[in-house]
Design a protein around this motif. Structure first.
Motif, PDB file in Angstrom:
ATOM      1  N   GLN A 196       0.763  -1.247  -0.187  1.00 51.60           N
ATOM      2  CA  GLN A 196       0.042   0.277  -0.031  1.00 51.60           C
ATOM      3  C   GLN A 196       1.106   1.355  -0.091  1.00 51.60           C
ATOM      4  O   GLN A 196       1.737   0.998   0.222  1.00 51.60           O
ATOM      5  CB  GLN A 196      -1.131   0.054   1.138  1.00 51.60           C
ATOM      6  CG  GLN A 196      -0.254   0.328   2.577  1.00 51.60           C
ATOM      7  CD  GLN A 196      -1.157   0.259   3.935  1.00 51.60           C
ATOM      8  OE1 GLN A 196      -2.485  -0.147   3.799  1.00 51.60           O
ATOM      9  NE2 GLN A 196      -0.536   1.042   4.694  1.00 51.60           N
ATOM     10  N   ILE A 250       3.122   4.415  -0.543  1.00 52.21           N
ATOM     11  CA  ILE A 250       4.388   4.572  -0.995  1.00 52.21           C
ATOM     12  C   ILE A 250       4.580   3.748  -1.797  1.00 52.21           C
ATOM     13  O   ILE A 250       5.415   4.096  -3.202  1.00 52.21           O
ATOM     14  CB  ILE A 250       5.505   5.562  -0.362  1.00 52.21           C
ATOM     15  CG1 ILE A 250       4.920   6.500   0.590  1.00 52.21           C
ATOM     16  CG2 ILE A 250       6.244   6.157  -1.158  1.00 52.21           C
ATOM     17  CD1 ILE A 250       5.641   7.370   1.246  1.00 52.21           C
ATOM     18  N   ASP A 307       5.818  -7.105   1.270  1.00 49.79           N
ATOM     19  CA  ASP A 307       5.779  -6.538   2.443  1.00 49.79           C
ATOM     20  C   ASP A 307       5.846  -7.727   3.468  1.00 49.79           C
ATOM     21  O   ASP A 307       5.031  -9.222   3.450  1.00 49.79           O
ATOM     22  CB  ASP A 307       3.847  -6.813   2.140  1.00 49.79           C
ATOM     23  CG  ASP A 307       3.604  -5.536   2.471  1.00 49.79           C
ATOM     24  OD1 ASP A 307       3.801  -4.064   2.581  1.00 49.79           O
ATOM     25  OD2 ASP A 307       3.791  -5.778   3.742  1.00 49.79           O
ATOM     26  N   ASP A 347       9.615 -10.113   6.059  1.00 51.15           N
ATOM     27  CA  ASP A 347       9.326  -9.174   7.029  1.00 51.15           C
ATOM     28  C   ASP A 347      11.077  -8.495   7.138  1.00 51.15           C
ATOM     29  O   ASP A 347      11.436  -9.513   7.229  1.00 51.15           O
ATOM     30  CB  ASP A 347       8.660  -9.492   8.871  1.00 51.15           C
ATOM     31  CG  ASP A 347       9.086  -8.959   9.840  1.00 51.15           C
ATOM     32  OD1 ASP A 347       9.345  -7.417   9.892  1.00 51.15           O
ATOM     33  OD2 ASP A 347       8.469  -9.158  11.048  1.00 51.15           O
ATOM     34  N   ASN A 403      12.083   0.217   1.128  1.00 55.39           N
ATOM     35  CA  ASN A 403      10.510   1.173   1.380  1.00 55.39           C
ATOM     36  C   ASN A 403       9.896   1.025   3.091  1.00 55.39           C
ATOM     37  O   ASN A 403       9.231   1.827   3.302  1.00 55.39           O
ATOM     38  CB  ASN A 403      10.046   0.893   0.382  1.00 55.39           C
ATOM     39  CG  ASN A 403       8.524   1.693   0.298  1.00 55.39           C
ATOM     40  OD1 ASN A 403       8.647   3.109   0.874  1.00 55.39           O
ATOM     41  ND2 ASN A 403       7.205   0.891   1.215  1.00 55.39           N
ATOM     42  N   TYR A 450      11.509   7.639  14.846  1.00 51.69           N
ATOM     43  CA  TYR A 450      10.599   7.488  13.489  1.00 51.69           C
ATOM     44  C   TYR A 450      12.550   8.429  13.098  1.00 51.69           C
ATOM     45  O   TYR A 450      13.163   8.455  12.353  1.00 51.69           O
ATOM     46  CB  TYR A 450       9.545   8.231  13.249  1.00 51.69           C
ATOM     47  CG  TYR A 450       9.217   7.804  11.428  1.00 51.69           C
ATOM     48  CD1 TYR A 450       8.846   7.459  11.197  1.00 51.69           C
ATOM     49  CD2 TYR A 450       9.717   9.567  11.147  1.00 51.69           C
ATOM     50  CE1 TYR A 450       8.231   6.816   9.927  1.00 51.69           C
ATOM     51  CE2 TYR A 450       9.076   9.193  10.186  1.00 51.69           C
ATOM     52  CZ  TYR A 450       8.849   8.469   9.233  1.00 51.69           C
ATOM     53  OH  TYR A 450       8.240   8.437   7.689  1.00 51.69           O
ATOM     54  N   LYS A 469      15.067   7.161  10.570  1.00 56.18           N
ATOM     55  CA  LYS A 469      15.417   8.137   9.165  1.00 56.18           C
ATOM     56  C   LYS A 469      16.702   8.876   9.153  1.00 56.18           C
ATOM     57  O   LYS A 469      17.706   8.768   8.227  1.00 56.18           O
ATOM     58  CB  LYS A 469      13.787   9.013   8.619  1.00 56.18           C
ATOM     59  CG  LYS A 469      12.895   8.208   8.622  1.00 56.18           C
ATOM     60  CD  LYS A 469      12.265   7.011   7.948  1.00 56.18           C
ATOM     61  CE  LYS A 469      11.444   6.715   7.438  1.00 56.18           C
ATOM     62  NZ  LYS A 469      11.113   5.579   6.642  1.00 56.18           N
ATOM     63  N   VAL A 513       3.441  12.737   3.358  1.00 54.18           N
ATOM     64  CA  VAL A 513       2.536  12.626   1.883  1.00 54.18           C
ATOM     65  C   VAL A 513       1.302  11.743   1.897  1.00 54.18           C
ATOM     66  O   VAL A 513       0.901  11.266   3.881  1.00 54.18           O
ATOM     67  CB  VAL A 513       3.782  11.609   1.092  1.00 54.18           C
ATOM     68  CG1 VAL A 513       2.627  10.947   0.095  1.00 54.18           C
ATOM     69  CG2 VAL A 513       5.080  11.879   0.755  1.00 54.18           C
ATOM     70  N   THR A 570      -1.492   9.160   2.960  1.00 52.97           N
ATOM     71  CA  THR A 570      -0.765   7.134   2.967  1.00 52.97           C
ATOM     72  C   THR A 570      -2.044   7.367   4.194  1.00 52.97           C
ATOM     73  O   THR A 570      -1.654   7.851   5.188  1.00 52.97           O
ATOM     74  CB  THR A 570       0.230   6.681   2.809  1.00 52.97           C
ATOM     75  OG1 THR A 570       1.037   7.366   3.727  1.00 52.97           O
ATOM     76  CG2 THR A 570       1.514   7.655   1.980  1.00 52.97           C
TER      77      THR A 570
END
Ligand SMILES: NC(=O)c1ccc[n+]([C@@H]2O[C@H](COP(=O)([O-])OP(=O)(O)OC[C@H]3O[C@@H](n4cnc5c(N)ncnc54)[C@H](O)[C@@H]3O)[C@@H](O)[C@H]2O)c1
Length: 256
Positions: free
Chosen positions: A17, A19, A38, A60, A87, A152, A156, A185, A187
């Motif tokens: 799903q 991006i 995924d 995973d 991703n 997060y 990143k 974004v 999503t």
């Protein structure tokens, strides 16, 4: 140079799903044989069914053996690997002082360990296939303090650093490694967290939308991120290596 990937094989993780799905579709449109990977196997299959020629492989990205197997099965079934897009990502907004170690690890294990493992196992396969490109998904949060997103944003920032080191180590072997750094974004990751964000930030209902409008004009679209990933995955970006492409509507550039 054209932005095509004819004859190339690409893996996109977290591609069921958002991006990742848009990236998988764009790389396929550009001619690549795409592996839609995924954590959610059924969702990966459903997503792959919507992309001509795509394969679905569950993985995973926190699990080293599964990542190794993903790359091995891709090479076995497709004959080569040229593009890896690690991703897969998750977010768990919380104040730093209310974030327990388990929550920190839930986020960093996917967003940083998963990217390390993806590069670690994809790079030898890409080298054996004659070279190619790895495109990581960073975030504007990697570039500045990001309240409520300590795990997060830190992961990143690690992804951006890892991208630079990988770019340096892998260049002599014909592998380029670059990052895209999106702002917010549209999503499920973002739309599903609006109420939580507003509550944590003490904003009224609709306050998140106003904040986005003020800071970056609007939410980005998954297609805008996918277009940037295609550019970095293809020979059109042959001289880009170790770069981080901000896609944030100017969020990072503005003090006010
Ligand atoms: N949406 C944004 O505003 C935004 C901004 C900057 C960066 N990003 C990054 O873009 C990437 C995609 O985000 P999105 O908004 O599309 O998220 P999303 O939640 O819509 O989709 C994430 C996908 O990753 C999968 N996933 C989760 N954990 C996994 C694991 N352990 N192994 C494999 N797959 C797993 C999920 O099943 C899901 O299909 C993430 O790395 C995210 O951090 C998103």
């Amino acid at each position: 140079m054209q932005q095509h990937l004819t004859g190339k094989t690409a893996i996109v993780t977290g591609a069921a799903q958002g991006i990742g799905f848009a990236i998988a579709g764009r790389l396929a449109e550009a001619g690549a044989q795409v592996v839609v990977s995924d954590l959610n196997a059924a969702a990966a299959r459903a997503a792959a069914d919507k992309i001509p020629g795509a394969l679905a492989l569950a993985c995973d990205v926190r699990d080293e053996q599964q990542v190794e197997a993903l790359v091995a099965e891709t090479v076995e079934r497709c004959g080569a690997l040229h593009v890896m897009v690690p991703n897969a990502g998750v977010a768990e907004p919380a104040p730093l002082t209310g974030m327990d170690l388990a929550a920190w690890r839930r986020v960093t294990s996917v967003n940083l360990d998963g990217v390390f493992l993806s590069i670690r196992y994809a790079a030898p396969a890409i080298i054996a296939s004659g070279g190619g490109s790895i495109v990581t998904i960073g975030s504007v949060t990697a570039t500045a303090g990001s309240p409520l997103l300590a795990s997060y944003a830190t992961a990143k920032a690690g992804v951006v650093s890892l991208t630079q080191t990988a770019a340096t180590e892998l260049r002599p072997h014909g592998v380029r490694v670059n990052a895209v750094l999106p702002g917010f974004v549209e999503t499920p990751m973002v739309t599903g967290a609006v109420d939580e964000f507003e509550a944590l930030l003490g904003l009224p209902s609709g306050g998140f939308g106003s904040l986005i409008a003020q800071k970056q004009g609007r939410l980005g679209t998954v297609d805008e991120v996918a277009d940037a990933v295609l550019f970095l995955a293809s020979d059109a970006s042959a001289f880009c290596n170790g770069s981080g492409l901000l896609l944030d509507g100017g969020l990072r550039a503005s003090l006010f």
